[in-house]
Structures are given as structure tokens and as C-alpha cells.
Write a protein that holds these residues in place. Structure first.
Motif, PDB file in Angstrom:
ATOM      1  N   TYR A 115       5.162  48.141  48.757  1.00 16.41           N
ATOM      2  CA  TYR A 115       5.863  47.538  47.623  1.00 16.41           C
ATOM      3  C   TYR A 115       7.362  47.512  47.867  1.00 16.41           C
ATOM      4  O   TYR A 115       7.883  48.249  48.713  1.00 16.41           O
ATOM      5  N   ILE A 116       8.026  46.636  47.118  1.00 17.83           N
ATOM      6  CA  ILE A 116       9.481  46.540  47.121  1.00 17.83           C
ATOM      7  C   ILE A 116       9.990  47.132  45.822  1.00 17.83           C
ATOM      8  O   ILE A 116       9.401  46.939  44.757  1.00 17.83           O
ATOM      9  N   ASN A 117      11.094  47.856  45.890  1.00 23.75           N
ATOM     10  CA  ASN A 117      11.741  48.403  44.697  1.00 23.75           C
ATOM     11  C   ASN A 117      13.249  48.320  44.880  1.00 23.75           C
ATOM     12  O   ASN A 117      13.767  48.685  45.928  1.00 23.75           O
ATOM     13  N   GLY A 118      13.942  47.802  43.868  1.00 24.27           N
ATOM     14  CA  GLY A 118      15.388  47.759  44.009  1.00 24.27           C
ATOM     15  C   GLY A 118      16.076  46.872  43.008  1.00 24.27           C
ATOM     16  O   GLY A 118      15.470  46.375  42.043  1.00 24.27           O
ATOM     17  N   HIS A 119      17.377  46.672  43.225  1.00 19.75           N
ATOM     18  CA  HIS A 119      18.213  45.897  42.325  1.00 19.75           C
ATOM     19  C   HIS A 119      17.791  44.433  42.305  1.00 19.75           C
ATOM     20  O   HIS A 119      17.592  43.800  43.348  1.00 19.75           O
ATOM     21  N   THR A 120      17.677  43.902  41.106  1.00 18.20           N
ATOM     22  CA  THR A 120      17.160  42.549  40.900  1.00 18.20           C
ATOM     23  C   THR A 120      17.917  41.508  41.712  1.00 18.20           C
ATOM     24  O   THR A 120      17.315  40.702  42.435  1.00 18.20           O
ATOM     25  N   SER A 121      19.238  41.476  41.580  1.00 19.81           N
ATOM     26  CA  SER A 121      20.029  40.405  42.190  1.00 19.81           C
ATOM     27  C   SER A 121      19.893  40.383  43.710  1.00 19.81           C
ATOM     28  O   SER A 121      19.884  39.319  44.326  1.00 19.81           O
ATOM     29  N   SER A 122      19.770  41.556  44.320  1.00 19.94           N
ATOM     30  CA  SER A 122      19.657  41.612  45.778  1.00 19.94           C
ATOM     31  C   SER A 122      18.318  41.068  46.259  1.00 19.94           C
ATOM     32  O   SER A 122      18.245  40.349  47.260  1.00 19.94           O
ATOM     33  N   ILE A 123      17.260  41.404  45.526  1.00 18.16           N
ATOM     34  CA  ILE A 123      15.940  40.907  45.905  1.00 18.16           C
ATOM     35  C   ILE A 123      15.843  39.405  45.644  1.00 18.16           C
ATOM     36  O   ILE A 123      15.210  38.666  46.408  1.00 18.16           O
ATOM     37  N   VAL A 124      16.486  38.933  44.575  1.00 18.02           N
ATOM     38  CA  VAL A 124      16.534  37.492  44.301  1.00 18.02           C
ATOM     39  C   VAL A 124      17.241  36.771  45.448  1.00 18.02           C
ATOM     40  O   VAL A 124      16.800  35.708  45.900  1.00 18.02           O
ATOM     41  N   ILE A 151       8.912  45.694  42.343  1.00 18.02           N
ATOM     42  CA  ILE A 151       9.402  46.289  41.102  1.00 18.02           C
ATOM     43  C   ILE A 151      10.917  46.213  41.107  1.00 18.02           C
ATOM     44  O   ILE A 151      11.581  46.818  41.956  1.00 18.02           O
ATOM     45  N   VAL A 152      11.476  45.434  40.169  1.00 10.03           N
ATOM     46  CA  VAL A 152      12.932  45.251  40.111  1.00 10.03           C
ATOM     47  C   VAL A 152      13.503  46.100  38.988  1.00 10.03           C
ATOM     48  O   VAL A 152      12.851  46.360  37.977  1.00 10.03           O
ATOM     49  N   THR A 153      14.759  46.512  39.164  1.00 11.17           N
ATOM     50  CA  THR A 153      15.369  47.423  38.207  1.00 11.17           C
ATOM     51  C   THR A 153      16.881  47.239  38.187  1.00 11.17           C
ATOM     52  O   THR A 153      17.448  46.502  38.988  1.00 11.17           O
ATOM     53  N   SER A 154      17.527  47.894  37.237  1.00 11.89           N
ATOM     54  CA  SER A 154      18.992  48.044  37.136  1.00 11.89           C
ATOM     55  C   SER A 154      19.743  46.824  36.623  1.00 11.89           C
ATOM     56  O   SER A 154      20.862  46.956  36.140  1.00 11.89           O
ATOM     57  N   GLU A 155      19.174  45.632  36.751  1.00  7.13           N
ATOM     58  CA  GLU A 155      19.854  44.407  36.328  1.00  7.13           C
ATOM     59  C   GLU A 155      18.872  43.509  35.580  1.00  7.13           C
ATOM     60  O   GLU A 155      17.659  43.688  35.679  1.00  7.13           O
ATOM     61  N   MET A 156      19.413  42.544  34.845  1.00  7.34           N
ATOM     62  CA  MET A 156      18.578  41.622  34.084  1.00  7.34           C
ATOM     63  C   MET A 156      17.645  40.831  35.014  1.00  7.34           C
ATOM     64  O   MET A 156      18.051  40.389  36.094  1.00  7.34           O
ATOM     65  N   LEU A 157      16.399  40.662  34.578  1.00  5.37           N
ATOM     66  CA  LEU A 157      15.459  39.784  35.273  1.00  5.37           C
ATOM     67  C   LEU A 157      15.231  38.557  34.400  1.00  5.37           C
ATOM     68  O   LEU A 157      14.601  38.640  33.345  1.00  5.37           O
ATOM     69  N   PHE A 158      15.769  37.418  34.833  1.00  9.46           N
ATOM     70  CA  PHE A 158      15.633  36.186  34.069  1.00  9.46           C
ATOM     71  C   PHE A 158      14.342  35.466  34.471  1.00  9.46           C
ATOM     72  O   PHE A 158      13.868  35.600  35.602  1.00  9.46           O
ATOM     73  N   PRO A 159      13.736  34.697  33.540  1.00  8.91           N
ATOM     74  CA  PRO A 159      12.444  34.038  33.814  1.00  8.91           C
ATOM     75  C   PRO A 159      12.439  33.194  35.076  1.00  8.91           C
ATOM     76  O   PRO A 159      11.469  33.241  35.854  1.00  8.91           O
ATOM     77  N   ASP A 160      13.495  32.408  35.314  1.00 11.18           N
ATOM     78  CA  ASP A 160      13.529  31.553  36.510  1.00 11.18           C
ATOM     79  C   ASP A 160      13.557  32.381  37.784  1.00 11.18           C
ATOM     80  O   ASP A 160      12.951  32.007  38.796  1.00 11.18           O
ATOM     81  N   ASP A 161      14.274  33.494  37.737  1.00 13.71           N
ATOM     82  CA  ASP A 161      14.336  34.366  38.913  1.00 13.71           C
ATOM     83  C   ASP A 161      12.991  35.035  39.165  1.00 13.71           C
ATOM     84  O   ASP A 161      12.585  35.220  40.322  1.00 13.71           O
ATOM     85  N   LYS A 162      12.276  35.380  38.093  1.00 12.94           N
ATOM     86  CA  LYS A 162      10.956  35.974  38.261  1.00 12.94           C
ATOM     87  C   LYS A 162      10.004  34.984  38.939  1.00 12.94           C
ATOM     88  O   LYS A 162       9.232  35.356  39.838  1.00 12.94           O
ATOM     89  N   LYS A 163      10.067  33.718  38.531  1.00 13.29           N
ATOM     90  CA  LYS A 163       9.224  32.687  39.147  1.00 13.29           C
ATOM     91  C   LYS A 163       9.542  32.547  40.631  1.00 13.29           C
ATOM     92  O   LYS A 163       8.641  32.407  41.473  1.00 13.29           O
ATOM     93  N   LEU A 164      10.833  32.552  40.941  1.00 11.90           N
ATOM     94  CA  LEU A 164      11.255  32.452  42.345  1.00 11.90           C
ATOM     95  C   LEU A 164      10.723  33.624  43.149  1.00 11.90           C
ATOM     96  O   LEU A 164      10.192  33.447  44.259  1.00 11.90           O
ATOM     97  N   LEU A 165      10.851  34.830  42.609  1.00 14.00           N
ATOM     98  CA  LEU A 165      10.386  36.029  43.304  1.00 14.00           C
ATOM     99  C   LEU A 165       8.884  35.971  43.544  1.00 14.00           C
ATOM    100  O   LEU A 165       8.405  36.266  44.651  1.00 14.00           O
TER     101      LEU A 165
END
Length: 435
Positions: free
Chosen positions: A192-201, A225-239
Motif C-alpha cells: 500500500y501507499i501512505n502519505g501526503h495527498t498533494s505529493s501522491i497526486v 491511503i492519503v492524509t494530512s491534506e484535503m482530498l478533492f473529488p477530481d484528485d481522488k478520481k485521478l488517483l
């Protein structure tokens, strides 16, 4: 060997006892859960009123028989030495201590008693277990910052080794560095991946440009699993598209606990076992489900340090389907202090600028990352990472979107950079006010 459990035990954190207590709480039926919460709230308040001079002075003879009369505890109230805030049966040598990153203001030194800290980990491992992740055996790809000074760096690397994880430091997210990340995924069997949202995006956008799906490169990968920052719907779809696995959102505060976690039904489920989660209006009164307000958290098991009706600094909305045992966070609206103040006196939440950028730039924008800053009431600046400068048409579209979303005319300047500055923990704030 259960190395992660063993590491907690040798440090004095009773993880087995914490797991047992967590299971007991989870077995309390819905019909009795309100009684559990009310009793736990009363017990922790009474404990700190009796044993913690700092908190007794903070309450200043407040009538604590009515919960909403208890004053809200804010970070500014805790800006005294940590040793002066501990309960009388605890010392700095007998508690777990830590420090917040300070990304939202002044760093805060905090403490938890050993059982409380173990219960935090029991809760985290329980939630990760919803997705088949076992901290003792699952291999983590960790997208986090890391201290750059020698001692702190070596300490984090040692923790990574004992925690069965490989760290991808996120201060340098250049094309060359992301290419090196990909090479690691090709040869290691991450679970699994775990970390800051923006970096994984940003890594997902890199994969998109290369027309790659990460799960095809690394077939062992199960979830992100993303954490520490906002996860926006469009970014979730991209991920989900570029990683090829389920994407789970985690919300927590280092001084507190895990606060919310995406359950297997896709709901953002709040922690109701070890904390009391409430959303209040400006007067500290609970708002109805479905109404936005300020998030307050009470730690029900931290006997070393009081966090009672503690203002996290975020705004949120609880879903109307919430129950005492299963509160659902419908929306997490970001930091309460990350707002833009406009010339007409209105206040706009910082996450608005994400939608401004999405509206103006579209799905195929050349912009990889950005930070919007407010310099004065009418002056804003956009700092962005892209392969070229935005042209006049693109800047005009951005200006129009900004004026439309804000409802007033503002002045915008744009600057392209090779890399955005992140905090020392790797967080990226997409809106910063200098007012």
C-alpha cells in the motif's frame, strides 16, 4: 515476528490491552453508545479537574454539569511549557511526547499517557485492517517529508525500518525524482501507499503523462491511503485511475488521534471509540447534522494532558445519517484560518481556489501544482509548477474564474517555478493569506 507490536511494547505502550479495550468499545450496541460517550466525557473532565492544575485554572470555576458550558480549548491556551500542563501523576519521562508540524500556526508540544498512545495505534491499525493492511507484515510505500538534520534523519530512517516501510522523501518532486520513484515501484512489492495527498497526486499526474497504471507496474499494490491534506473529488478520481487501486482518505491530528477514515462503503467515518467529535457554531453550541461548523475534539482516554473541547482548527459537516456510534463526516472544509478576506468584507474559504483553478485550467492543464497567496485585500498571486509559462489566454481564463468565484474583481499575478516549497514535514498549503 510481529515487529511493529513488539516495538510498541518495548517502548512501554500496552498495545494488547489497548486492542482489548477497543474491541470492548466496538461491541457496545448503538442503543447504549450515547451512555458510553456521556460517561467517558464526564470521567475525563472530572479527572483533569481533580488532577491537572492547568485545566482547573483554565475552567476557572466553570459549571461543568452542562457540556456546552465547558470553554473551548485552543492552541493559544496551551502556549505554556508542556510540563506545566501535565496531570500531577505524570512527568515528561512518564508520557509519550510529540510536536505538531506548525503548518497551521505555532507548533504545539503535546503529551499522551502510554495507554492513550497505545489506544491511538490500536485504532489506526483497526482502520487500516478494513483494507487488509497489517502493520506487522504489510509493506508501505511512504510519501512523507523527513527531517534534514542528521540526527532526525537517521531516527526517521530507523523508524521506517522497524515499521516495514520504504520512504519516498517529497521535498524534491522533479521529473527526474519521480522517475526514480517509479523505478523503486518496479522492483519492490509494496502492499500500500501512505502519505501526503498533494505529493501522491503529483506522482499520479506523472504516471498519467507516461500513460502508466501503477498497479500494472507493481501488481502487489492493494490500496492507497492519503492524509494530512484535503482530498478533492477530481484528485481522488485521478488517483484511482492512475494507481489502479482503491483510494482511502485519512483525517487526523498528531496531538490527538485518528479522527476520520474512509470505510469500506465509501463513507468518511469519524472515530467514536476514543474521542468525542462535535461540530459547533460561533457560540460553541452543537449544530444539527448537515450544518457546517467548527470541529471540536475531546480525547476520552488521555489522562496525562487535557484535550477537552479542543478546537482542531478545521471546519466540517456531519452527515444527516450520523449516529453517536457511527458519525459520518460529510464534508471536511479545511482550516478555519485559511480564508480569504475580500474588499467587500466577505470571507471565502481557502479551498475555493482549488475549484477556481480547476474551472479555469480544466482537466488537461499544464499546471502540475500551485499555491495561491493573498497579499492584500485585492492582490493575489499564483505560484505554479508547469513545463512552460501560462499564456495570456490561460491567465485571462484564470482571472475570470477568480472574479466569478469571489464575486469581486481582484488583481492576479502569476509566477512559474521549478518546485514548490513544502513545510519541513512535506505538507503543501494550496492557499496562504498574508493579511
Amino acid at each position: 515476528m510481529n515487529l511493529f507490536d513488539f516495538t510498541l511494547r518495548i517502548k512501554g505502550f500496552p498495545i494488547a490491552e489497548a486492542r482489548k479495550r477497543l474491541k470492548e468499545i466496538q461491541q457496545i450496541p448503538e442503543a447504549s453508545f450515547t451512555d458510553y460517550i456521556e460517561n467517558a466525557k464526564a470521567e475525563i473532565v472530572q479527572h483533569h479537574l481533580t488532577n491537572t492544575p492547568f485545566y482547573k485554572q483554565f475552567l476557572d470555576s466553570t459549571d461543568v454539569s452542562a457540556w456546552e458550558r465547558i470553554p473551548i480549548l485552543r492552541k493559544k491556551d496551551l502556549q505554556i511549557p508542556l510540563s506545566d500542563r501535565l496531570s500531577k501523576d505524570f512527568s515528561l519521562k512518564k508520557v509519550y511526547t510529540g510536536k505538531t508540524s506548525g503548518s497551521s500556526g505555532t507548533p504545539l508540544h503535546y503529551a499522551k499517557d502510554h495507554f492513550c498512545h497505545a489506544l491511538t495505534w490500536a485504532g489506526i491499525m483497526d482502520r487500516f485492517g478494513w483494507y487488509g493492511i497489517d502493520f506487522n507484515t504489510s509493506f508501505q510505500a511512504r510519501f512523507y517529508g523527513i527531517p534534514l538534520e542528521f540526527k532526525g534523519y537517521q531516527k526517521e530512517r530507523l523508524k521506517d525500518r522497524f515499521s516495514n516501510r520504504y520512504r519516498f522523501p517529497i521535498f524534491d518532486l522533479s521529473e527526474e525524482k519521480l522517475e526514480s520513484f517509479l523505478r523503486v515501484f518496479r522492483r519492490k512489492k509494496f502492499d500500500y501507499i501512505n502519505g501526503h495527498t498533494s505529493s501522491i497526486v503529483l506522482f499520479a499526474k506523472f504516471l498519467q503523462r507516461k500513460n502508466l497504471v501503477l498497479s500494472q507496474v507493481c501488481p502487489s499494490l492493494k490500496t492507497c491511503i492519503v492524509t494530512s491534506e484535503m482530498l478533492f473529488p477530481d484528485d481522488k478520481k485521478l488517483l484511482e485511475k492512475q494507481l489502479g487501486v482503491s483510494v482511502v482518505n485519512e483525517y487526523g491530528a498528531s496531538e490527538l488521534d485518528l479522527l476520520a477514515f474512509t470505510n469500506t462503503k465509501g463513507q468518511f467515518q469519524c472515530n467514536s471509540e476514543s474521542v468525542f467529535f462535535e461540530i459547533v457554531d460561533e457560540d460553541g453550541k452543537s449544530v444539527p447534522y448537515g450544518v457546517p461548523g467548527t470541529i471540536l475534539v475531546t480525547m476520552l482516554y488521555n489522562k496525562a494532558h487535557p484535550f477537552i473541547r479542543y478546537e482542531v482548527g478545521d471546519l466540517g459537516v456531519l452527515d444527516k445519517t450520523s449516529t453517536p456510534k457511527k458519525p459520518i463526516l460529510k464534508q471536511l472544509l479545511g482550516r478555519a484560518n485559511d480564508n480569504a478576506i475580500l474588499t467587500n468584507g466577505t470571507t471565502v474559504p481557502g479551498h475555493t481556489f482549488y475549484y477556481v483553478a480547476k474551472s479555469a485550467m480544466g482537466e488537461n492543464s499544464i499546471v502540475q501544482e500551485f499555491v495561491m497567496e493573498q497579499q492584500t485585500l485585492e492582490n493575489f498571486s499564483l505560484t505554479y509548477v508547469a513545463e512552460r509559462d501560462l499564456d495570456t489566454t490561460e491567465i485571462d481564463m484564470l482571472q475570470k474564474a477568480l472574479d466569478t468565484y469571489l464575486g469581486v474583481s481582484v488583481k492576479l499575478s502569476c509566477k512559474r517555478v521549478e518546485m514548490l516549497d513544502r513545510s519541513h514535514r512535506g505538507k503543501l498549503k494550496q492557499f496562504i493569506s498574508h493579511l
